[in-house]
Design an enzyme around this catalytic site. Structure first.
Site, PDB file in Angstrom:
ATOM      1  N   GLU A 173      -6.164   1.618  28.101  1.00 40.91           N
ATOM      2  CA  GLU A 173      -5.251   2.423  28.944  1.00 40.91           C
ATOM      3  C   GLU A 173      -4.003   2.865  28.196  1.00 40.91           C
ATOM      4  O   GLU A 173      -2.878   2.660  28.674  1.00 40.91           O
ATOM      5  CB  GLU A 173      -4.871   1.631  30.214  1.00 40.91           C
ATOM      6  CG  GLU A 173      -6.052   1.397  31.128  1.00 40.91           C
ATOM      7  CD  GLU A 173      -5.704   0.853  32.509  1.00 40.91           C
ATOM      8  OE1 GLU A 173      -4.546   0.448  32.729  1.00 40.91           O
ATOM      9  OE2 GLU A 173      -6.607   0.843  33.368  1.00 40.91           O
ATOM     10  N   GLU A 292     -13.631   0.011  33.734  1.00 40.59           N
ATOM     11  CA  GLU A 292     -12.916  -0.733  34.788  1.00 40.59           C
ATOM     12  C   GLU A 292     -13.158   0.003  36.094  1.00 40.59           C
ATOM     13  O   GLU A 292     -12.751   1.159  36.232  1.00 40.59           O
ATOM     14  CB  GLU A 292     -11.409  -0.837  34.501  1.00 40.59           C
ATOM     15  CG  GLU A 292     -11.088  -1.804  33.382  1.00 40.59           C
ATOM     16  CD  GLU A 292      -9.596  -2.077  33.219  1.00 40.59           C
ATOM     17  OE1 GLU A 292      -8.859  -2.081  34.229  1.00 40.59           O
ATOM     18  OE2 GLU A 292      -9.170  -2.272  32.068  1.00 40.59           O
TER      19      GLU A 292
HETATM   20  O1  AHR Z   1      -7.987  -5.051  35.772  1.00 40.69           O
HETATM   21  C1  AHR Z   1      -6.613  -5.225  35.920  1.00 40.69           C
HETATM   22  C2  AHR Z   1      -5.820  -4.261  35.043  1.00 40.69           C
HETATM   23  O2  AHR Z   1      -6.065  -2.952  35.475  1.00 40.69           O
HETATM   24  C3  AHR Z   1      -6.199  -4.201  33.575  1.00 40.69           C
HETATM   25  O3  AHR Z   1      -5.550  -5.171  32.818  1.00 40.69           O
HETATM   26  C4  AHR Z   1      -5.736  -2.846  33.175  1.00 40.69           C
HETATM   27  O4  AHR Z   1      -6.497  -2.309  32.114  1.00 40.69           O
HETATM   28  C5  AHR Z   1      -5.818  -2.020  34.437  1.00 40.69           C
HETATM   29  O5  AHR Z   1      -4.656  -1.346  34.695  1.00 40.69           O
END
Ligand code: AHR
Length: 506
Positions: A173, A292
């Site tokens: 990210e 994610e």
């Molecule tokens: O999954 C929780 C958080 O969400 C992770 O650390 C990050 O990559 C995202 O913002």
């Protein structure tokens, strides 16, 4: 009662399913590792400190590749802190989650745990506080089969054989202002390209994932992907998507349109990647790593953040992001899995974020039990039954109005076909109307040259859509039987409002 109709035609093939679509994600965050998967002294823990009851549940969940060690955590992580004798490892501040990291679990321990759960490792390198050299050091330590200072250390630490990690994420990210070492797209693109090229000099067979946007709603979404891919197109195989969904303002109907939001996100990223390919006169296709995705009650009603780690000091393994999932959440979640399968031609890898205690399908209590959240059921069933090839199942369905995507079909479906039969995954997104879905199996039966029967059929639904499993009532919600029936070539599936189901035809 709404009426919906569909046709299961094996010719409408999307793609072979890459098992990495059913991946997970384990971050050093809250009680995920410590007091989650690793709890020395727990009655179910082995001599290695890993809880066997949790391992059993992770195996049942059926996760393929697991991304590690973050997440936001990786952008401040020194991987060398996690190797060597455990009692000599440094305690460090983790700025991402305002916690103390003890480093009791590092690469070796996590790889050993993965052997026990039967999953593969996917590593992320730190491109926040660190750069190309440290990524190369980790790659050499993990993968090289030659005698060097790093591989001597690996052997001395008990692992003479390389770990053989094929999939690597180039940071995490990096478009997010919250990220340690946040960069603009041009700076990140240059660093990612340079790091990828160097990593490939060491091992050309790696599969590399460059960071896409942290969400479709990011102000830089679109231009970020274009600029990053202009720099890295020849160096990487995947671009990542991250997306979390939650019900806002008690609007369950809008929340149930989340699958369409995910589809729009994937299709936009694919279009941008292919547009960059066109400008480069290339027929290479960059794939999506949706590394994610989940339901996460991240925002409070005021638009702020629900969990505020900085208000807790610097604890070890604090309770963070311990969302409790309802049946409604699990139905949306099941629809997200349908959406991933519907895009299996370009989404070749995905990681459910996360696995244990932290926005997780599995919860544990220190010294106590481990149990399945509602979201456990659609994941484990889809991972087990979605085999072979993904097949499009267009549904003619009533619609409802949504802010995110205009008119949205109430009933959505996808199928998979393999040598032994077919599986069907269905969702009724309507909060108010039950639906009967009739699927014409004619083309499937013609292709198979034989009849099929319903082998197993599962439904996720509850009259109380906010019902959940908790420490006090860990089995309040489970799957029940879906009353699917075949008459001739017609398969009839009754779907209550806010329900997800799947069935196997053999
Ligand atoms: O999954 C929780 C958080 O969400 C992770 O650390 C990050 O990559 C995202 O913002």
């Amino acid at each position: 009662m709404a009426v919906a109709a569909a046709r299961l035609d094996p010719h409408h093939e999307i793609a072979d399913i890459d098992r990495r679509l059913f991946g997970g994600f384990v971050e050093h965050l809250g009680r995920h590792i410590y007091d989650g998967i690793h709890e020395p002294g727990h009655p179910a823990a082995g001599a290695d400190g890993f809880r066997r009851d949790v391992i059993e549940l992770v195996r049942e969940l059926g996760v393929s590749t697991i991304r590690y060690p973050g997440g936001n955590f990786v952008s401040g992580y020194r991987w060398e802190d996690g190797i060597g004798p455990v009692d000599e490892r440094p305690r460090r501040l983790d700025l991402a989650w305002h916690s103390t990291e003890t480093n009791e679990v590092g690469l070796h321990e996590f790889a050993a745990w993965l052997e026990l759960v039967g999953s593969d490792l996917m590593l992320a390198v730190n491109l926040g506080t660190r750069g190309t050299q440290e990524a190369l050091d980790l790659l050499e330590y993990a993968n090289v089969d030659a005698k060097t200072a790093w591989t001597d250390r690996r052997a001395a630490n008990g692992h003479p054989e390389p770990f053989g990690v094929t999939m690597w994420c180039l940071g995490n990210e990096m478009d997010g202002p919250w990220q340690i070492g946040h960069k603009n797209a041009g700076d990140y693109g240059k660093l990612a390209s340079q790091t990828a090229k160097a990593m490939r000099m060491l091992d050309p067979s790696l599969e590399l994932v460059v960071c896409g946007s942290s969400a479709r709603s990011m102000p830089t979404f679109g231009s970020w992907e274009r600029t990053v891919l202009e720099h890295t197109f020849d160096d990487v195989d995947f671009i990542s998507c991250h997306s979390y969904y939650q019900e806002r303002g008690d609007d369950a109907q809008e929340f149930l349109a989340s699958g369409v939001d995910m589809a729009l996100f994937i299709e936009a990223v694919v279009s941008i990647a292919d547009a960059v390919a066109a400008t480069k006169k290339s027929d290479k296709r960059i794939m999506v790593s949706f590394d994610e995705w989940n339901i996460w009650y991240l925002h409070d009603e005021g638009g702020g953040q629900n969990d505020k780690p900085e208000e807790k000091g610097w604890p070890v393994a604090p309770r963070l992001l311990e969302d409790r999932y309802s049946v409604l959440d699990a139905v949306v979640f099941g629809d997200l899995l349908i959406t991933l399968l519907q895009h299996a031609d370009r989404v070749r890898s995905a990681s459910l974020a996360q696995l244990v205690n932290v926005i997780a399908p599995i919860m544990t209590e220190p010294g106590g039990p481990a149990w399945r959240q509602t979201t456990f059921f659609p994941f484990s069933l889809t991972s087990r039954l979605a085999t072979g090839r993904a097949v499009r199942v267009p549904v003619v369905s009533p619609t409802f109005a949504s802010a995110v995507a205009g008119d949205v079909a109430a009933v959505n479906a996808v199928a998979t076909i393999d040598d032994d039969g077919a599986s069907l995954f269905v969702v009724n997104r309507s909060t108010s109307e039950a639906a009967t879905l009739t699927v014409d199996l004619g083309p499937l039966l013609a292709a198979l040259g034989r009849d099929v029967a319903v082998d197993e059929a599962h439904l996720l639904h509850d009259d109380d859509m906010y019902a959940a499993n908790t420490l006090e009532a860990p089995e309040r919600v489970g799957r029940t039987t879906l009353d699917a029936e075949i008459d001739g070539t017609a398969l009839t599936i009754p779907l209550p409002p806010v329900s997800w189901g799947c069935l196997r035809l053999t």
